[in-house]
Each structure stands twice: as C-alpha cells, then as structure tokens.
Design a protein around this motif. Structure first.
Motif, PDB file in Angstrom:
ATOM      1  N   ASP A 172     -57.410 -17.635 -34.072  1.00 59.98           N
ATOM      2  CA  ASP A 172     -56.903 -16.668 -33.105  1.00 59.98           C
ATOM      3  C   ASP A 172     -58.053 -15.762 -32.678  1.00 59.98           C
ATOM      4  OD1 ASP A 172     -55.601 -14.802 -31.570  1.00 59.98           O
ATOM      5  OD2 ASP A 172     -54.284 -14.089 -33.170  1.00 59.98           O
ATOM      6  N   THR A 206     -50.912 -17.249 -27.214  1.00 58.11           N
ATOM      7  CA  THR A 206     -51.686 -17.244 -28.450  1.00 58.11           C
ATOM      8  C   THR A 206     -51.303 -18.419 -29.341  1.00 58.11           C
ATOM      9  OG1 THR A 206     -51.915 -14.853 -28.363  1.00 58.11           O
ATOM     10  CG2 THR A 206     -52.262 -15.894 -30.496  1.00 58.11           C
ATOM     11  N   GLN A 207     -50.023 -18.713 -29.444  1.00 60.59           N
ATOM     12  CA  GLN A 207     -49.576 -19.806 -30.309  1.00 60.59           C
ATOM     13  C   GLN A 207     -50.146 -21.149 -29.842  1.00 60.59           C
ATOM     14  OE1 GLN A 207     -48.251 -19.458 -33.229  1.00 60.59           O
ATOM     15  NE2 GLN A 207     -48.316 -21.664 -33.528  1.00 60.59           N
ATOM     16  N   LYS A 229     -53.760 -21.292 -30.859  1.00 59.90           N
ATOM     17  CA  LYS A 229     -53.863 -21.528 -32.295  1.00 59.90           C
ATOM     18  C   LYS A 229     -53.559 -22.982 -32.641  1.00 59.90           C
ATOM     19  CE  LYS A 229     -52.341 -18.181 -35.013  1.00 59.90           C
ATOM     20  NZ  LYS A 229     -51.494 -17.082 -35.550  1.00 59.90           N
TER      21      LYS A 229
END
Length: 141
Positions: free
Chosen positions: A14, A3-4, A7
């Motif tokens: 997100d 996810t990071q 992003k």
C-alpha cells in the motif's frame, strides 16, 4: 484506482503507507512531481502492466545473476537499459544521477533490499551494481 485493487496487484503493498516519507524525501524534486502527475492517471490495467514489466525485469536480473554474468556485462546492461526505459515510460525522466541514487537505495534501504532479495539473496546488490554500471556508462546521456 482503489487501494484494495492496488494491494491485490502488488501483493499487499500500500503506497499510502509511505506517501508522507516520499513527500518529505523527494517532494521538491522534478521526478516526484512527474511521477505524481503520471501515476494519478493510471487505472488498474496500467498498474497490472507495470507489475508484469517489473516482474519480467526482476526475472531477467535473476537469470543473468544465476548465469554468472557480471553486473557490467552486456547481458546485465541490456536489462538495466530496459529498466531505465521502464522507469521513464511509467514514472519519471531518469538521468544518470537519479539512477545512481535509486540503485544505491536498493541496497542501502533494508525495505528495498529485502523486497528485491525475496527472489534470491544478493539480487538487490546485483541489480544495483548493474544499474550503477549503466548510469556510469554515460552512453544514454
């Protein structure tokens, strides 16, 4: 992909924040299933390429708008055609009916409109009109 990392590529966006809404709105559609299947395989390099292509499309729409080309002009229609090809390459088949709905959502949903209009006020309306003209043209059906 983490996810990071996603992003980082998409400026803090997100998609997990919207997954329940997307599932509720489009979960029964072929396009949703196709997009879920395709994107599940993508790694960081794929998403970076998608982002680069998206940014290039946005820049081209902005240049056409700034140059005064109407949304139905040959210049804007070439961009819409490339935008459709981008969607079909990375996410889902994009028949005219789907493109019409997508183009309308760009202006009807404040979140999409605000995101697109960050580049220039009215860009979402211009991009929407160009895609609607492309979808209504019928040459690609």
């Amino acid at each position: 992909m983490q996810t990071q990392e996603f992003k980082e590529i998409f400026g803090g966006f997100d998609p997990a924040e919207y997954s329940a809404e997307a599932q509720a709105r489009w979960g029964e559609s072929d396009a949703y299933a196709q997009s879920q299947e395709r994107t599940a395989r993508y790694g960081k390099a794929d998403w970076q390429t998608i982002r680069t292509e998206m940014d290039a499309l946005s820049a081209r729409y902005l240049a056409a708008k700034s140059a005064g080309h109407p949304p139905a002009s040959a210049e804007a229609q070439a961009i819409a055609a490339d935008h459709c090809a981008h969607l079909e390459r990375w996410f889902y088949d994009a028949p005219p009916q789907l493109l019409r709905g997508l183009a309308q959502m760009w202006v009807a949903d404040e979140r999409f409109r605000a995101n697109i209009d960050r580049a220039d006020e009215g860009l979402a309306a211009y991009q929407s009109a160009a895609m609607l003209a492309w979808a209504n043209m019928g040459a690609h059906e």
